[in-house]
Design a protein around this motif. Structure first.
Motif, PDB file in Angstrom:
ATOM      1  N   LEU A 232       0.719  -1.275   0.007  1.00 21.70           N
ATOM      2  CA  LEU A 232       0.102   0.119  -0.008  1.00 21.70           C
ATOM      3  C   LEU A 232       0.787   1.341  -0.047  1.00 21.70           C
ATOM      4  N   ALA A 233       0.761   2.137  -0.959  1.00 18.57           N
ATOM      5  CA  ALA A 233       1.208   3.267  -0.872  1.00 18.57           C
ATOM      6  C   ALA A 233       0.289   4.555  -0.933  1.00 18.57           C
ATOM      7  N   VAL A 234       0.485   5.492  -0.090  1.00 21.32           N
ATOM      8  CA  VAL A 234      -0.503   6.578   0.379  1.00 21.32           C
ATOM      9  C   VAL A 234       0.494   7.897   0.487  1.00 21.32           C
ATOM     10  N   LEU A 235      -0.200   8.934  -0.331  1.00 16.41           N
ATOM     11  CA  LEU A 235       0.430  10.079  -0.147  1.00 16.41           C
ATOM     12  C   LEU A 235       0.463  10.805   1.220  1.00 16.41           C
ATOM     13  N   VAL A 236      -0.700  10.507   1.858  1.00 15.02           N
ATOM     14  CA  VAL A 236      -0.802  11.218   3.429  1.00 15.02           C
ATOM     15  C   VAL A 236      -1.398  10.054   4.111  1.00 15.02           C
ATOM     16  N   ASP A 237      -0.893   9.866   5.461  1.00 14.46           N
ATOM     17  CA  ASP A 237      -1.486   9.107   6.397  1.00 14.46           C
ATOM     18  C   ASP A 237      -1.785  10.150   7.764  1.00 14.46           C
ATOM     19  N   ARG A 238      -3.067   9.890   7.981  1.00 16.23           N
ATOM     20  CA  ARG A 238      -3.790  10.936   8.794  1.00 16.23           C
ATOM     21  C   ARG A 238      -4.049  10.485  10.070  1.00 16.23           C
TER      22      ARG A 238
ATOM     23  N   ASP B  32       2.732   0.494   3.391  1.00 12.46           N
ATOM     24  CA  ASP B  32       4.061   0.466   3.092  1.00 12.46           C
ATOM     25  C   ASP B  32       4.779   1.506   2.883  1.00 12.46           C
ATOM     26  N   TYR B  33       4.374   2.520   1.931  1.00 13.83           N
ATOM     27  CA  TYR B  33       4.973   3.564   1.614  1.00 13.83           C
ATOM     28  C   TYR B  33       4.044   4.925   2.022  1.00 13.83           C
ATOM     29  N   VAL B  34       4.521   5.767   2.787  1.00 14.09           N
ATOM     30  CA  VAL B  34       3.925   6.939   3.099  1.00 14.09           C
ATOM     31  C   VAL B  34       4.572   8.032   2.499  1.00 14.09           C
ATOM     32  N   GLY B  35       3.880   8.982   1.943  1.00  8.47           N
ATOM     33  CA  GLY B  35       4.292  10.225   1.403  1.00  8.47           C
ATOM     34  C   GLY B  35       4.513  11.180   2.705  1.00  8.47           C
TER      35      GLY B  35
END
Lengths: 196, 308
Positions: A138-144, A154-157
């Motif tokens: 899972l890749a996300v631009l923002v983790d809030r 797995d990948y957090v912007g």
């Protein structure tokens, strides 16, 4: 059917600008290559709607950096939502198109914001119905934050601490005319209790 | 778009925007039918009752498949063997359906107005008209519209010929309504004995000569011809009917180069349609059947969801 309660959101803070967004996505692209030791059997699946545009950008960055065209597709999770019977109105369905058979592939799911984790849960169910990938990342631009399910990216912007009354809005130029991430706060209306 | 329809009795109240939105949603539903596992959990826990008081194969089957792909539980309640044949009144049937907690009732009935009656009486369930007498068959019109749009693109300004027994056809009534809403010019053709009196008030033209109607048309729609019509003296003979109004290669050759041939099924080959046309390159008759499932999925999804 009743109309959804009118809500007004006021912009509170800018989290990522255009250049930040690009830098962060480039880093994610590098991490995808590192983690998978290359791009063999990697496919990108953008979650409708903004994840689709972010996946397209990652694909372009991977093409520039690695000279590889990563197969990519789009996934609509509407029909897998767990809140479908409690929403006042049926959410609109968008297209799903997957590049060939995903069985045995390394699927990188791409979404804009990771919040409760319910969208990702739905996406995992949708993927299961489409095939049996070797692994799903899972890749996300923002983790809030504010997870309601045991799900992690797995990948957090960028990790952005927020309160529940706030909303993180990812804007992409294809849909919103600009590339920017902002935090908004509710100024009117009531808590809807529903988050896509 | 916020969906405001709970039932589908007639397409009369649907706006052109709603039709367009509906067809877009149908497109995404059709994609589900290409998947290895044709099932999504969207309508889990919903009960759909198929109530067919008249025979039907494809409409009933396609509502059933549509419900099942969306994970609804579909129950087939057919008139033969049901309490309808034991003299149960429609009012009792309504109460029974209500007591069984149906979320949707799909109804086909020989009498005009039965779906409308059920929709007014049932407090909770959605009601979908699967054909009532000679009045209407709106889901057929939706699938015809969807198929035509898929093949021809934007339908605005397209020309359509509906040929055959318009008088007894609920399909024709619903199709005229739906296609006109999307900006299609409709011309009817067929024996004068099988035309409604008010073609002008339906907003369509009538020409007795099928060749005139087919000339340059983008959509050729042939209606099912019942053999009883000959016994009733409404058509001269099957051969003559076929020659003058049937879908033959020579008639189809008059249509526009991109024209599609449609038929609601089941077909009487050699009567209203020649096999060479039914199985020919212009025929989209099997696409219509496939569209029928996707259209009914979109309908169930949009009308059944949410809090009631």
């Amino acid at each position: 059917m009743t109309a959804q309660t009118e809500q007004k959101w006021a912009e509170k803070a800018s989290v990522l600008g255009k250049e930040d967004m690009e830098r962060v996505l480039r880093r994610i692209a590098v991490e995808i290559v590192e983690r998978n030791k290359g791009l063999e059997r990697v496919i990108l699946l953008g979650i409708q709607r903004r994840g689709v545009y972010l996946a397209a950008r990652l694909r372009e960055m991977l093409r520039e950096a690695e000279k590889v065209k990563v197969p990519s597709g789009e996934l609509d999770i509407t029909l897998y939502r767990d809140d479908i019977s409690v929403l006042s109105d049926q959410p609109v369905v968008h297209s799903t198109s997957v590049p060939g058979d995903i069985t045995g592939k390394k699927v990188v799911l791409v979404d804009d914001v990771l919040f409760t984790g319910r969208t990702v849960r739905a996406a995992l169910d949708a993927i299961t119905d489409l095939g049996r990938p070797e692994r799903v990342q899972l890749a996300v631009l923002v983790d809030r934050g504010h997870r309601e399910l045991p799900i992690a990216a797995d990948y957090v912007g960028k990790t952005v601490p927020t309160s529940r009354s706030e909303n993180v809005e990812v804007r992409v130029k294809e849909l919103d005319g600009e590339d920017r991430v902002v935090i908004c706060e509710r100024t009117g209306g009531t808590e809807s209790g529903v988050e896509a | 778009m916020e969906w405001r329809h709970k039932n589908l009795i007639t397409l009369e109240g649907w706006t052109r925007e709603e039709l367009g939105f509906f067809l877009d949603q149908t497109e995404y539903m059709e994609e589900l039918l290409n998947r290895p596992i044709k099932k999504v959990p969207a309508l889990r826990g919903k009960i759909v009752m198929n109530c067919f008081f008249e025979n039907s194969t494809r409409t009933r089957a396609s509502f059933e498949i549509a419900g099942k792909v969306l994970s609804a539980d579909v129950i087939n309640w057919s008139s033969s063997g049901s309490s309808a044949s034991k003299g149960e009144t429609l009012r009792d049937t309504v109460w029974t359906l209500e007591a069984m907690a149906a979320d949707a009732v799909v109804v086909r009935h020989g009498e005009v107005g039965v779906p409308d009656y059920l929709a007014k009486k049932l407090t909770k369930a959605s009601v979908f008209n699967a054909g009532d007498g000679t009045n209407g068959h709106p889901t057929q019109a939706l699938l015809d519209l969807y198929t035509a749009r898929q093949k021809l693109g934007n339908l605005e300004g397209a020309k359509m010929a509906i040929i055959g027994d318009v008088l007894h056809s609920r399909v024709a009534r619903s199709d005229i309504q739906a296609f006109r809403k999307m900006g299609v010019h409709v011309t009817l053709s067929g024996p004068a004995t099988l035309m409604p009196e008010n073609t002008a008030s339906l907003g369509v033209g009538y020409v007795s000569d099928a060749r005139e109607a087919a000339e340059g048309a983008d959509i050729l729609y042939f209606l099912r011809m019942q053999r009883e019509r000959q016994e009733d003296g409404l058509i001269p003979s099957i051969d003559e009917y076929h020659r003058r109004w049937g879908a033959t290669d020579s008639l189809v050759s008059l249509a526009s180069p991109r024209a599609v041939v449609m038929h609601p099924g089941p077909m009487n080959r050699g009567m209203e349609i020649a096999s060479s046309v039914a199985d020919g390159p212009r025929s989209v008759i099997l696409d219509q059947v496939r569209s029928g499932v996707a259209v009914r999925m979109a309908l169930l999804y949009l009308c059944l969801g949410g809090v009631r």
